[in-house]
Scaffold this motif. Structure first.
Motif, mmCIF file in Angstrom:
data_model
loop_
_atom_site.group_PDB
_atom_site.id
_atom_site.type_symbol
_atom_site.label_atom_id
_atom_site.label_comp_id
_atom_site.label_asym_id
_atom_site.label_seq_id
_atom_site.Cartn_x
_atom_site.Cartn_y
_atom_site.Cartn_z
ATOM 1 N N CYS A 96 13.942 109.950 -31.887
ATOM 2 C CA CYS A 96 15.223 109.244 -32.051
ATOM 3 C C CYS A 96 16.246 109.627 -30.987
ATOM 4 O O CYS A 96 17.449 109.404 -31.161
ATOM 5 N N CYS A 97 15.775 110.203 -29.903
ATOM 6 C CA CYS A 97 16.670 110.614 -28.817
ATOM 7 C C CYS A 97 17.096 109.389 -28.012
ATOM 8 O O CYS A 97 16.313 108.466 -27.797
ATOM 9 N N THR A 98 18.350 109.360 -27.582
ATOM 10 C CA THR A 98 18.840 108.276 -26.739
ATOM 11 C C THR A 98 18.668 108.669 -25.281
ATOM 12 O O THR A 98 19.335 109.596 -24.797
ATOM 13 N N LEU A 99 17.751 107.979 -24.616
ATOM 14 C CA LEU A 99 17.463 108.243 -23.207
ATOM 15 C C LEU A 99 17.689 106.966 -22.398
ATOM 16 O O LEU A 99 17.047 106.744 -21.374
ATOM 17 N N PHE A 100 18.603 106.157 -22.872
ATOM 18 C CA PHE A 100 18.888 104.886 -22.222
ATOM 19 C C PHE A 100 19.284 105.111 -20.763
ATOM 20 O O PHE A 100 20.174 105.906 -20.463
ATOM 21 N N ALA A 101 18.589 104.420 -19.844
ATOM 22 C CA ALA A 101 18.883 104.484 -18.408
ATOM 23 C C ALA A 101 18.786 105.892 -17.833
ATOM 24 O O ALA A 101 19.360 106.186 -16.785
ATOM 25 N N ALA A 102 18.049 106.771 -18.493
ATOM 26 C CA ALA A 102 17.890 108.133 -17.985
ATOM 27 C C ALA A 102 16.885 108.157 -16.835
ATOM 28 O O ALA A 102 15.985 107.333 -16.749
ATOM 29 N N ASP A 103 17.047 109.116 -15.942
ATOM 30 C CA ASP A 103 16.134 109.318 -14.821
ATOM 31 C C ASP A 103 15.189 110.457 -15.194
ATOM 32 O O ASP A 103 15.559 111.627 -15.156
ATOM 33 N N ILE A 104 13.961 110.096 -15.588
ATOM 34 C CA ILE A 104 12.999 111.090 -16.079
ATOM 35 C C ILE A 104 11.818 111.181 -15.117
ATOM 36 O O ILE A 104 10.715 111.576 -15.475
ATOM 37 N N ARG A 105 12.041 110.823 -13.875
ATOM 38 C CA ARG A 105 10.962 110.811 -12.894
ATOM 39 C C ARG A 105 10.367 112.202 -12.686
ATOM 40 O O ARG A 105 11.098 113.191 -12.621
ATOM 41 N N GLU A 106 9.036 112.232 -12.629
ATOM 42 C CA GLU A 106 8.276 113.451 -12.340
ATOM 43 C C GLU A 106 8.451 114.538 -13.388
ATOM 44 O O GLU A 106 8.091 115.693 -13.163
ATOM 45 N N ALA A 107 8.984 114.181 -14.560
ATOM 46 C CA ALA A 107 9.158 115.176 -15.626
ATOM 47 C C ALA A 107 7.838 115.425 -16.339
ATOM 48 O O ALA A 107 6.938 114.581 -16.354
ATOM 49 N N ASN A 108 7.717 116.589 -16.945
ATOM 50 C CA ASN A 108 6.534 116.950 -17.716
ATOM 51 C C ASN A 108 6.822 116.690 -19.193
ATOM 52 O O ASN A 108 7.579 117.404 -19.823
ATOM 53 N N LEU A 109 6.196 115.624 -19.728
ATOM 54 C CA LEU A 109 6.380 115.244 -21.128
ATOM 55 C C LEU A 109 5.058 115.322 -21.889
ATOM 56 O O LEU A 109 4.876 114.665 -22.906
ATOM 57 N N THR A 110 4.130 116.144 -21.407
ATOM 58 C CA THR A 110 2.837 116.243 -22.074
ATOM 59 C C THR A 110 3.018 116.736 -23.506
ATOM 60 O O THR A 110 3.701 117.731 -23.763
ATOM 61 N N GLY A 111 2.414 116.002 -24.429
ATOM 62 C CA GLY A 111 2.477 116.399 -25.832
ATOM 63 C C GLY A 111 3.835 116.276 -26.467
ATOM 64 O O GLY A 111 4.029 116.731 -27.602
ATOM 65 N N ALA A 112 4.791 115.667 -25.781
ATOM 66 C CA ALA A 112 6.137 115.526 -26.342
ATOM 67 C C ALA A 112 6.139 114.464 -27.432
ATOM 68 O O ALA A 112 5.314 113.553 -27.453
ATOM 69 N N SER A 113 7.090 114.564 -28.343
ATOM 70 C CA SER A 113 7.244 113.570 -29.402
ATOM 71 C C SER A 113 8.492 112.746 -29.120
ATOM 72 O O SER A 113 9.597 113.290 -29.019
ATOM 73 N N LEU A 114 8.286 111.439 -28.959
ATOM 74 C CA LEU A 114 9.374 110.522 -28.646
ATOM 75 C C LEU A 114 9.416 109.381 -29.658
ATOM 76 O O LEU A 114 9.686 108.227 -29.326
ATOM 77 N N VAL A 115 9.162 109.718 -30.912
ATOM 78 C CA VAL A 115 9.154 108.710 -31.967
ATOM 79 C C VAL A 115 10.524 108.037 -32.053
ATOM 80 O O VAL A 115 11.559 108.711 -32.150
ATOM 81 N N LYS A 116 10.540 106.719 -31.964
ATOM 82 C CA LYS A 116 11.765 105.901 -32.055
ATOM 83 C C LYS A 116 12.785 106.237 -30.973
ATOM 84 O O LYS A 116 13.973 105.949 -31.120
#
Length: 428
Positions: free
Chosen positions: A74-94
């Motif tokens: 439920c995190c708001t990441l609208f228009a965020a720059d997440i390039r080259e980030a490590n999101l392995t195994g992360a939870s981004l539900v909703k």
């Protein structure tokens, strides 16, 4: 990102303090406060394993940040720059990822259930030749796309309508109920993807690879499938011989098989289900299926829990998502079978002793068991040569004498002492 918004740079120490207060807020503790990090520059900072659920990171820069295993539900990441980030195994539900840039980010095994990825573009092959997925801003050109890895990610109920996903790798992704209306999936790789109930209305899937994909219940109105490779794909049509072709109702045949087993072949009749599509079968749980002959059968999602299937032949069968919990599978032949996401918890896949010198061991050579649950299973002397056990849960499983020669165990959950008991593996 190509905009002129001011970004506030903070240090790792300052970020840790904000996140600590947010985690206190999440646990309803005194002094807690929701993290509001809109338009902050968090480039290269470490948020691995932290709880940022419901935080506001609108427009923030998270380039090369470590978000592995983070809770971003439920995190708001609208228009965020997440390039080259490590999101392995992360939870981004909703999570709200509309317009976010995920170029080069690693989302392997991430949980994106019900995430909103609209208003961006997913695409293209990276410069190193790997297949990746991206969300890019509207002024980006396909030539400079550097995508994000999304292998085995869970995109169920996610919103990807209108997304551009050419050449994207969705291999083994779970995409149940995903909205892909008018999505551009040309030449994408969707091998083994679970697309049950996905809405692909008007989507362009020309030239895509859908080998072994599951499309039951998918909406394919006006979907362009020209040149798509559908080899082994499961649709609403029977993938093998339908249940209606059986000489008797399946329930009656199962009872006759039990009589055959109990009488050592003197009564009843043996159960031969070779090549049948058994999806929808409801009479196999707790059944006596000893010596079942069903090579190549389709048992996707079927409930076989607590069944007796000793010395059965299910070589090459499709058991993805099947419930085999508590089954007696001693001496079974599952060579080259598909068991991805199957539940084998507490199952007995040990060996059967014929006499003082002969045993029959369970054969799973070449079987695919990605994300299978094998917790507490008895796997003594099982032949796993060349099997794919990536991300399988083997905790508390008994692996004494199992042959793991050439087996893949990337991301599998097991202890080092378990590995010491198996054959064919060289421990560092």
């Amino acid at each position: 990102m190509g905009d002129n918004r001011p970004h506030h740079r903070i240090t790792q120490e300052q970020l840790d303090a904000v996140v600590k207060r947010h985690e206190m807020f999440r646990n309803a503790r005194m002094g807690g406060a929701r993290a509001i990090l809109t338009n902050f520059d968090l480039t290269g900072l470490d948020l691995g394993g932290r709880d940022l659920a419901h935080a506001d990171l609108t427009g923030s820069v998270l380039r090369r940040a470590n978000l592995a295993g983070a809770n971003l539900d439920c995190c708001t990441l609208f228009a965020a720059d997440i390039r080259e980030a490590n999101l392995t195994g992360a939870s981004l539900v909703k999570a709200d990822l509309r317009g976010a840039s995920l170029r080069g980010a690693d989302l392997t095994g991430a949980n994106l259930v019900s995430a909103d990825l609209r208003d961006g573009s997913l695409a293209e092959r990276a410069s190193d030749g790997s297949l990746r997925i991206v969300v890019v801003e509207s002024d980006a050109s396909p030539a400079d796309m550097q995508g994000a890895r999304l292998a085995n990610a869970n995109l169920s109920q996610a919103k990807l309508s209108g997304a551009v996903a050419m050449h994207t790798d969705f291999t083994d992704a779970v995409m149940r109920g995903t909205k892909l209306v008018r999505a551009n999936l040309r030449n994408a790789t969707l091998d083994g993807a679970i697309l049950e109930g996905a809405d692909m209305s008007g989507a362009d899937v020309r030239g895509a690879s859908l080998k072994g994909a599951v499309l039951t219940g998918a909406v394919l109105v006006l979907t362009e499938l020209g040149g798509a490779d559908m080899d082994g794909a499961l649709t609403d049509k029977p993938a093998g011989r339908p249940l209606a072709d059986l000489p008797r109702p399946l329930e009656e045949m199962v009872k006759l098989h039990a009589d055959w087993v109990g009488s050592a072949g003197q009564a009843g009749m043996a159960l031969d289900l070779k090549g049948y599509d058994l999806r929808g079968a409801t009479c196999l749980s707790h059944a006596c299926l000893t010596r079942l002959h069903a090579p190549g059968a389709i048992l996707y999602g079927v409930d076989l829990s607590a069944a007796q299937m000793q010395v059965g032949n299910l070589a090459g069968a499709d058991l993805r998502g099947a419930n085999l919990a508590g089954c007696d599978l001693r001496g079974i032949n599952l060579t080259d079978a598909q068991l991805g996401n199957a539940d084998l918890s507490g199952a007995n896949l040990g060996y059967l002793r014929i006499d003082d010198t002969r045993i029959v061991r369970a054969e799973l050579a070449g079987a695919r068991l990605r994300y299978a649950r094998l917790t507490g299973a008895r796997l003594v002397k099982v032949n796993f040569a060349g099997a794919d056990l990536s991300f399988a849960n083997l905790s508390q499983a008994d692996l004494k004498g199992a042959d793991m020669t050439g087996a893949r165990l990337a991301g599998a959950r097991l202890r080092r002492e378990q590995l010491a008991e198996v054959e064919g593996l060289k421990l560092p």
